[in-house]
Every structure is written in structure tokens, then in C-alpha cells.
Design a protein around this motif. Structure first.
Motif, PDB file in Angstrom:
ATOM      1  N   VAL A  80     101.631   2.396 -21.422  1.00 41.15           N
ATOM      2  CA  VAL A  80     101.966   0.906 -21.155  1.00 41.15           C
ATOM      3  C   VAL A  80     101.152   0.581 -19.920  1.00 41.15           C
ATOM      4  O   VAL A  80     100.106  -0.481 -19.822  1.00 41.15           O
ATOM      5  CB  VAL A  80     103.368   0.297 -21.024  1.00 41.15           C
ATOM      6  CG1 VAL A  80     103.640  -0.910 -20.393  1.00 41.15           C
ATOM      7  CG2 VAL A  80     103.940   0.363 -22.525  1.00 41.15           C
ATOM      8  N   LEU A  88      97.146   0.651 -20.450  1.00 37.85           N
ATOM      9  CA  LEU A  88      96.676  -0.288 -21.417  1.00 37.85           C
ATOM     10  C   LEU A  88      96.888  -1.699 -20.881  1.00 37.85           C
ATOM     11  O   LEU A  88      96.099  -2.582 -21.315  1.00 37.85           O
ATOM     12  CB  LEU A  88      97.551  -0.322 -22.742  1.00 37.85           C
ATOM     13  CG  LEU A  88      97.373   0.808 -23.869  1.00 37.85           C
ATOM     14  CD1 LEU A  88      98.207   0.871 -24.706  1.00 37.85           C
ATOM     15  CD2 LEU A  88      95.822   0.861 -24.326  1.00 37.85           C
ATOM     16  N   ASN A  89      97.876  -1.838 -19.633  1.00 35.63           N
ATOM     17  CA  ASN A  89      97.954  -3.331 -19.379  1.00 35.63           C
ATOM     18  C   ASN A  89      97.761  -3.452 -17.849  1.00 35.63           C
ATOM     19  O   ASN A  89      97.804  -4.551 -17.481  1.00 35.63           O
ATOM     20  CB  ASN A  89      99.569  -3.587 -19.594  1.00 35.63           C
ATOM     21  CG  ASN A  89      99.714  -3.811 -21.079  1.00 35.63           C
ATOM     22  OD1 ASN A  89      99.493  -4.675 -21.617  1.00 35.63           O
ATOM     23  ND2 ASN A  89     100.422  -2.548 -21.545  1.00 35.63           N
ATOM     24  N   LEU A  96     103.075  -7.254 -23.737  1.00 33.72           N
ATOM     25  CA  LEU A  96     102.180  -6.257 -23.553  1.00 33.72           C
ATOM     26  C   LEU A  96     101.651  -5.385 -24.432  1.00 33.72           C
ATOM     27  O   LEU A  96     102.145  -5.347 -25.762  1.00 33.72           O
ATOM     28  CB  LEU A  96     103.259  -5.116 -22.862  1.00 33.72           C
ATOM     29  CG  LEU A  96     104.055  -5.643 -21.708  1.00 33.72           C
ATOM     30  CD1 LEU A  96     105.269  -4.384 -21.059  1.00 33.72           C
ATOM     31  CD2 LEU A  96     103.152  -5.651 -20.446  1.00 33.72           C
ATOM     32  N   ARG A  97     100.488  -4.874 -24.283  1.00 33.73           N
ATOM     33  CA  ARG A  97      99.826  -4.002 -25.463  1.00 33.73           C
ATOM     34  C   ARG A  97     100.498  -2.867 -25.110  1.00 33.73           C
ATOM     35  O   ARG A  97     100.903  -2.142 -24.168  1.00 33.73           O
ATOM     36  CB  ARG A  97      98.348  -3.838 -24.852  1.00 33.73           C
ATOM     37  CG  ARG A  97      97.491  -5.039 -25.192  1.00 33.73           C
ATOM     38  CD  ARG A  97      95.917  -4.757 -25.022  1.00 33.73           C
ATOM     39  NE  ARG A  97      95.464  -4.440 -23.915  1.00 33.73           N
ATOM     40  CZ  ARG A  97      95.205  -4.984 -22.484  1.00 33.73           C
ATOM     41  NH1 ARG A  97      95.350  -6.279 -22.733  1.00 33.73           N
ATOM     42  NH2 ARG A  97      95.232  -4.342 -21.774  1.00 33.73           N
ATOM     43  N   GLN A  98     100.842  -2.123 -26.589  1.00 33.53           N
ATOM     44  CA  GLN A  98     101.646  -0.752 -26.623  1.00 33.53           C
ATOM     45  C   GLN A  98     100.887   0.076 -27.364  1.00 33.53           C
ATOM     46  O   GLN A  98      99.858  -0.291 -28.243  1.00 33.53           O
ATOM     47  CB  GLN A  98     102.773  -1.174 -27.558  1.00 33.53           C
ATOM     48  CG  GLN A  98     103.766  -2.264 -26.829  1.00 33.53           C
ATOM     49  CD  GLN A  98     104.505  -1.701 -25.879  1.00 33.53           C
ATOM     50  OE1 GLN A  98     104.580  -0.430 -25.590  1.00 33.53           O
ATOM     51  NE2 GLN A  98     105.237  -2.471 -25.147  1.00 33.53           N
TER      52      GLN A  98
END
Length: 167
Positions: A160, A163-164, A44-46
Motif C-alpha cells: 500500500v 502503490l500510494n 487507496l490502490r491495493q
């Protein structure tokens, strides 16, 4: 209206402390078992402002301890059985919602569902703070770190999702 309760004996207080500790450990254990920091989570991009993963365990441990203390104080100060039951009901609702958030985010891999459920969790913390604070003012203060932490966690959850998503 319920009759006032007699003062609790030392044995009753010890049992209440033991039950509060077991409940906090149970919620912590179920939350931990629901949390999977495997490949999916690692991918996951954080947001840049996310704390290191190692901080979450100690933060949750402190939250569970202070919340158990708040519930214990409020339960002990409640003047009637009905009010004690109200404290336990608020704590129980909150515990279930706390565990469901972890399941939605980590096991179902649905941060978007977890974010929606998180509003219910946040409201249950407000309810817990009000119910505990009604019985004993200091209990309210022990719940406020939990409210602050979950507010932060939900902001992180929203980042989150942003971004995801979509999930």
C-alpha cells in the motif's frame, strides 16, 4: 528469585479465563474502533493479492482468541509470580502496539508510519511467542498464526505504501 506458586484453584483459573477473554475483547474493540474503512481507505490502490475486506474481521477474531489462549496457558504454567508478570508484560506491550498500528494506518491515515510501527508490533509478537513458549510449548504454537498473519499484513502494508506514497 520468586518462590514457586501453589497450584491455582478452580476459582483462580476461572478468573484468569475471564480476564484473558476481556483483554482480548478489549483489544479487538479498540482495534475495531480505530479502523475506518471509509472513502480514504476505499481510494487507496491495493495490490491484486489483497484478500477481500470481509476476511479481515474473522482472521483477527481467530488471532485474538488463539493469542488469549496462549497467554492464558503460559500464565497458568509460569512457576513464579515474576514469570507470570513477564507473560502479562509481553502481552500488554503487544496489545498496545497492535492498537497503535490501527490508529496510525486508519485514523492518522499514515500507512508509512504504520509500516514502521509494524516492525515493533512484529518484534513484540516474537517476544510474546518466546515468553509464552518458555512457560508452555503449546502456547508458542498458539502465537505462531498471529506472527504469520502480521507478517502477511505488513507485506500488504508495504505494498500500500509503495502503490500510494508519499503520505
Amino acid at each position: 528469585m520468586s518462590r514457586p506458586l501453589p497450584p491455582a484453584s478452580s476459582g483462580t483459573r476461572r478468573r484468569a479465563i475471564a480476564w484473558a477473554a476481556l483483554a482480548a475483547l478489549g483489544v479487538a474493540l479498540l482495534g475495531a474502533l480505530s479502523t475506518d474503512l471509509g472513502d480514504w481507505y476505499a481510494g487507496l490502490r491495493q495490490p491484486a493479492w489483497k484478500p477481500p475486506d470481509a476476511w479481515f474481521g474473522p482472521a483477527w477474531t481467530a488471532i485474538y482468541a488463539t493469542t488469549a489462549l496462549a497467554v492464558l496457558q503460559a500464565w497458568g504454567a509460569a512457576p513464579t509470580r515474576a514469570r507470570r508478570d513477564g507473560v502479562l508484560a509481553a502481552a500488554g506491550i503487544n496489545a498496545v502496539l497492535n492498537i497503535v498500528w490501527s490508529l496510525a494506518f486508519f485514523r492518522l491515515r499514515r500507512p508509512d508510519w504504520a509500516l514502521a510501527e509494524g516492525l515493533g508490533l512484529w518484534l513484540s509478537i516474537v517476544l510474546l511467542a518466546v515468553v509464552c513458549g518458555r512457560e508452555r510449548r503449546s502456547a508458542l504454537w498458539w502465537v505462531l498464526p498471529y506472527l504469520a498473519w502480521v507478517t502477511f499484513a505488513l507485506a500488504l502494508n508495504a505494498a500500500v505504501v509503495r502503490l500510494n506514497g508519499p503520505f
